[in-house]
Design an enzyme around this catalytic site. Structure first.
Site, mmCIF file in Angstrom:
data_model
loop_
_atom_site.group_PDB
_atom_site.id
_atom_site.type_symbol
_atom_site.label_atom_id
_atom_site.label_comp_id
_atom_site.label_asym_id
_atom_site.label_seq_id
_atom_site.Cartn_x
_atom_site.Cartn_y
_atom_site.Cartn_z
ATOM 1 C CG HIS A 35 -53.442 -18.910 -12.251
ATOM 2 N ND1 HIS A 35 -52.523 -19.940 -12.286
ATOM 3 C CD2 HIS A 35 -53.153 -18.209 -11.117
ATOM 4 C CE1 HIS A 35 -51.741 -19.879 -11.223
ATOM 5 N NE2 HIS A 35 -52.106 -18.824 -10.494
ATOM 6 C CB ALA A 37 -49.815 -22.612 -12.921
ATOM 7 C CE1 TYR A 40 -55.360 -21.190 -6.350
ATOM 8 C CE2 TYR A 40 -53.778 -20.359 -7.943
ATOM 9 C CZ TYR A 40 -54.309 -20.361 -6.671
ATOM 10 O OH TYR A 40 -53.783 -19.519 -5.712
#
Length: 222
Positions: A35, A37, A40
């Site tokens: 992740h 995106a 974060y």
């Protein structure tokens, strides 16, 4: 209070991602998606609007991409490239996130992901739905599609028709669905039958409990 990671703390972040990849493998997963995106940690390092570091993880584009690439390499080392994906959201401006030149940033980063054998790239680039619409001239999909040589996934406001059109035109290999799947646990079957979709209850997103999570009706006479 939130603070920037010290330089000597960053390698432990890489180790944590590697451990998570190993845990997923032990649990019987088929693969993992990193992740990177939605503002974060990895997104914060990559984009210039958030990364104000002056060490080897900040400043130049190569430095800003260092941690995301180190993480990706460590996860690929566990799984092999074909079982690893990476998710990016170049247009997400939540929490004051920004980048001075997103086309340059994400073109470079995509090229580096391509070099290390990543299995797929998952791009959030809304064409409609809940997220902010990205006008055609601002879209990075066509550029990143040309750079990335393996599976390319688009996400963001697609429905059955627009998803099929994107695949047929070569814009993507796959389309990812988020909100439609929340409201329709049998989404593939509904698409197959061209059946009506349940209306998503946005007020119940991310609040916990069964309401809005496991209580949407499925098709009858399946």
């Amino acid at each position: 209070m939130p603070r920037a990671l010290e330089t000597d703390e960053v390698p432990d972040i890489v180790k944590q991602f590697r451990q998570a990849a190993e845990n997923a493998k032990t649990a019987g997963f088929d693969g993992v998606e990193i992740h990177g995106a939605n503002t974060y940690l990895l997104d914060q390092f990559l984009r210039s609007g958030a990364n104000k570091r002056t060490d080897k993880y900040g400043g130049s584009l190569e430095n800003r991409a260092r941690l995301p690439l180190e993480v990706t390499k460590s996860v690929i080392d566990v799984w092999g490239g074909d079982r690893v994906g990476y998710r990016i959201s170049p247009h997400n401006t939540a929490h004051s996130m920004s980048d001075a030149n997103p086309r340059e940033t994400f073109s470079y980063f995509t090229g580096e992901l391509n070099k290390i054998g990543l299995g797929y790239l998952h791009l959030i680039e809304p064409i409609g739905g809940r997220a902010e619409f990205v006008p055609p001239k601002a879209r990075l999909g066509p550029t990143l599609r040309r750079i990335f040589e393996r599976t390319f996934i688009l996400n963001g406001g697609y429905d059955l028709n627009s998803g099929n059109e994107a695949i047929a035109s070569g814009e993507a290999d796959l389309i990812a669905f988020g909100v439609p799947f929340l409201a329709n646990p049998d989404l593939p079957e509904r698409f197959r039958r061209n059946a009506p979709l349940n209306e998503p209850d946005v007020a119940t997103f991310y609040v916990g409990g069964a309401k809005g999570y496991t209580d949407y009706p499925a098709l009858v006479n399946r």
